[in-house]
Design a protein around this motif. Structure first.
Motif, PDB file in Angstrom:
ATOM      1  N   HIS A 485     -33.914  26.689 -17.977  1.00 55.55           N
ATOM      2  CA  HIS A 485     -35.303  27.040 -18.303  1.00 55.55           C
ATOM      3  C   HIS A 485     -35.392  27.834 -19.616  1.00 55.55           C
ATOM      4  O   HIS A 485     -36.463  27.908 -20.220  1.00 55.55           O
ATOM      5  CB  HIS A 485     -35.932  27.851 -17.161  1.00 55.55           C
ATOM      6  CG  HIS A 485     -35.130  29.045 -16.763  1.00 55.55           C
ATOM      7  ND1 HIS A 485     -34.138  28.977 -15.824  1.00 55.55           N
ATOM      8  CD2 HIS A 485     -35.160  30.335 -17.186  1.00 55.55           C
ATOM      9  CE1 HIS A 485     -33.587  30.178 -15.674  1.00 55.55           C
ATOM     10  NE2 HIS A 485     -34.187  31.012 -16.501  1.00 55.55           N
ATOM     11  N   ASN A 489     -38.274  25.002 -21.565  1.00 53.94           N
ATOM     12  CA  ASN A 489     -39.592  25.421 -21.099  1.00 53.94           C
ATOM     13  C   ASN A 489     -40.669  24.631 -21.821  1.00 53.94           C
ATOM     14  O   ASN A 489     -40.742  24.634 -23.048  1.00 53.94           O
ATOM     15  CB  ASN A 489     -39.767  26.922 -21.356  1.00 53.94           C
ATOM     16  CG  ASN A 489     -40.963  27.492 -20.625  1.00 53.94           C
ATOM     17  OD1 ASN A 489     -41.989  26.837 -20.499  1.00 53.94           O
ATOM     18  ND2 ASN A 489     -40.836  28.717 -20.149  1.00 53.94           N
ATOM     19  N   ASP A 530     -40.623  25.680 -14.879  1.00 49.64           N
ATOM     20  CA  ASP A 530     -40.681  25.928 -16.319  1.00 49.64           C
ATOM     21  C   ASP A 530     -40.068  24.801 -17.140  1.00 49.64           C
ATOM     22  O   ASP A 530     -40.190  24.784 -18.361  1.00 49.64           O
ATOM     23  CB  ASP A 530     -39.956  27.234 -16.656  1.00 49.64           C
ATOM     24  CG  ASP A 530     -40.737  28.460 -16.210  1.00 49.64           C
ATOM     25  OD1 ASP A 530     -41.923  28.306 -15.891  1.00 49.64           O
ATOM     26  OD2 ASP A 530     -40.154  29.554 -16.163  1.00 49.64           O
TER      27      ASP A 530
END
Length: 624
Positions: A485, A489, A530
């Motif tokens: 992440h 993201n 994310d």
């Protein structure tokens, strides 16, 4: 003696892929001992077998309830639910597949029918459900939580795919990620793996830098501790020149402004890559620039010569070589560069620099100094030197405003300082990396942490694609990103973050196209919500630890077609080290307990504060 299965009940209702079982007895034992085997009882998540002639339909328990058979009108006055022999247990099963001719398959050809008898699923049947074809090579990841059955995963179906390992902090995802590849390297294929495959582990937290990690050491493993604070610590990462000296990469790294700075970088990189072959070509180009400024003294800006001198000084040329340039030229009242009165015939004659002028201006000395300085510079320094003079070039004839470009150079300086500490620029990387390459970013600054994963991923992907395109795949690359992440993201995509847009585009291309070129991605994250949905949806196998965040659960629900509702609802209640595996490597979702390795394991254990605080040898009385 024929070994019969333990009979539990009969199908009394069918609705789609759900079957209602009327139990013969109120048998709610968690386990049964049957012919010497300990079998799992009919509890939520357990398998039961629906017998239909020679076919065994396998189903899992999704719901259970009781009915009061002596109170069918549901009268409060005649409520007998707690009277002896008054209630029956009803179990609702969800069909998973069938066992036919000794093999398990997912098919809708056979469906439960009223009157089919339901029995406990035997050890032999579980082996067929969880097993793989006898010709398949496997690794064992752990044991099923309910039945304690060893879970084997097909090496082909698992490692020739994109893998996602997700779970909250402390759930055991780092241990599971490590266990997967540890078992692969422990397999009989290790020798050929070292000849035909490479593994790149992006480690943000320094969890995998132990010498025995993944069971590989010595000549087959290299640990790169990327450290922007101390360049003497750890090996530098080999990066191909064409990937680092790319306009898109550098424009994002330097946070270049689209209107003026990006065009400058594109033009400069094109010139550098096409015209600067060695120190001689560099020196010739910059001396030609100097001579053009001197010959065009009436048309160039008054600061052009000063800017050239500043660029030369910034790359380390000795100041004594600039005395001629400073003695013979001044700016007039209009801001233009002019030759001092009385010196015109000596320096310039009919628009050309005279032989005597070249001596007075020390052109030969400047040329030699440029050659020497460029020769002894690193590749990153060479590009930095060239950009300094390119700034002089574009501003001398006012094709660009130097005030718009100067801020870019402050960012270039700091970025190049960081890159110089961690990157080794190469023309060829074919023999630079080993079988297992662990790239630790725990000591890297933010800009390097953002840059390195994308550079490595794209470079290795392009190398692999070019080698195998149009041919049989005879080598593979495996990219493993822990805490994915951090770089995948999608929140800021299309929101003015050019860096994020470019980086996600790179990884989305890799996960969409990589498999056909033998390039496989493994992602581990505590926040799947994310990560770009495009990347998650292209993952083939999922290993899900405990997740409780509603956003994360919703994301997985939308991207994992192989996980049924009842299994999905169990995710928030999983214990440490417990994981549900679903995808191409398993015919049905399975809950597994992944054991923790006693000695070879990631540096991700929780700190025991009582051990930390109780271990002090220099304890002093606290001041209260």
């Amino acid at each position: 003696m024929t070994k019969h299965s333990k009979k539990l009940g009969v199908i009394v209702g069918v609705e789609g892929d759900e079957s209602h079982v009327g139990m013969y007895h109120m048998s709610n034992d968690a386990e049964f001992i049957w012919y010497g085997d300990i079998l799992t009882g009919p509890k939520i998540g357990a398998f039961l077998t629906i017998n239909q002639n020679e076919v065994k339909i396998i189903a899992s328990v999704s719901t259970e309830k009781v009915i009061d058979q002596q109170n069918t009108i549901k009268s409060i006055e005649f409520d007998n639910r707690y009277s002896k022999n008054s209630i029956n247990r009803i179990i609702i099963l969800k069909t998973k597949g069938v066992i036919s001719d000794g093999e398990f398959e997912i098919t809708s050809r056979y469906v439960p029918m009223i009157g089919n008898e339901v029995t406990l699923t035997t050890k032999e049947e579980l082996s067929i459900i969880y097993g793989v074809e006898s010709t398949e090579s496997t690794v064992t990841i752990g044991k099923s939580i309910l039945e304690g059955q060893p879970i084997q995963l097909s090496i082909n179906n698992l490692f020739a795919s994109h893998i996602g390992v997700f779970g909250n902090t402390g759930s055991g995802k780092s241990n599971t990620l490590h266990k997967l590849f540890l078992e692969l390297f422990r397999s009989e294929y290790y020798r050929e793996i070292t000849r035909k495959s490479q593994f790149f582990i992006i480690d943000f937290n320094g969890e995998y830098i132990g010498k025995d990690m993944f069971g590989v050491r010595g000549e087959h493993k290299e640990i790169y501790e990327v450290n922007t604070r101390n360049e003497k610590r750890g090996r530098k990462l080999p990066i191909k020149k064409e990937y680092l000296f790319d306009a898109d990469i550098l424009a994002i790294l330097f946070d270049a402004r689209p209107a003026t700075q990006v065009p400058f970088l594109r033009t400069a990189l094109k010139t550098f890559n096409e015209e600067i072959k060695d120190a001689l070509s560099f020196a010739e180009l910059e001396i030609r620039l100097l001579i053009s400024i001197i010959k065009g003294n009436k048309s160039v800006g008054g600061d052009a010569l000063d800017n050239w001198i500043s660029a030369a000084e910034s790359i380390g040329l000795d100041k004594k070589h600039f005395s001629g340039l400073k003695n013979y030229f001044i700016k007039n009242d209009y801001g233009n560069l002019v030759i001092k009165t009385g010196a015109g015939q000596l320096i310039l004659h009919e628009g050309q620099i005279t032989p005597q002028g070249k001596i007075e201006l020390k052109i030969a000395d400047l040329y030699s100094e440029l050659v020497y300085t460029f020769t002894h510079a690193s590749p990153i320094q060479k590009l930095s030197y060239f950009l300094q003079f390119q700034k002089v070039y574009v501003s001398a004839w006012k094709s660009a405003n130097i005030e718009h470009i100067n801020p870019l150079f402050n960012r270039i300086r700091t970025s190049f300082d960081s890159l110089e500490k961690v990157i080794e620029v190469c023309d060829d990387i074919s023999n630079k990396y080993k079988v297992v390459n662990i790239i630790s970013l725990v000591h890297a600054n933010q800009e390097i942490t953002r840059l390195i994963p994308m550079l490595i991923s794209k470079m290795i992907y392009d190398e692999q694609r070019l080698k195998v395109a149009g041919q049989n795949i005879n080598q593979t690359k495996h990219l493993i990103i822990d805490e994915a992440h951090n770089i995948l993201n999608a929140e800021y995509r299309n929101n003015g973050d050019d860096w994020q847009d470019y980086r996600l585009s790179v990884f989305e291309e890799i996960i969409k196209e990589g498999r056909k070129f033998g390039y496989y991605l493994t992602l581990s994250s505590q926040r799947p919500a994310d990560i770009s949905p495009t990347i998650l949806s292209q993952t083939h196998n999922y290993l899900i630890h405990r997740l409780v965040n509603e956003k994360d659960l919703r994301m997985l629900e939308n991207t994992m077609p192989t996980l049924d509702r009842s299994s999905f609802q169990m995710i928030p209640s999983l214990g440490r080290g417990e994981v549900v595996i679903t995808g191409n490597a398993m015919q049905v979702p399975v809950f597994v307990k992944v054991p923790k390795e006693k000695s070879i394991r990631p540096n991700s254990d929780d700190v025991l504060l009582t051990n930390l605080w109780g271990n002090s040898s220099d304890f002093t009385e606290p001041i209260v």
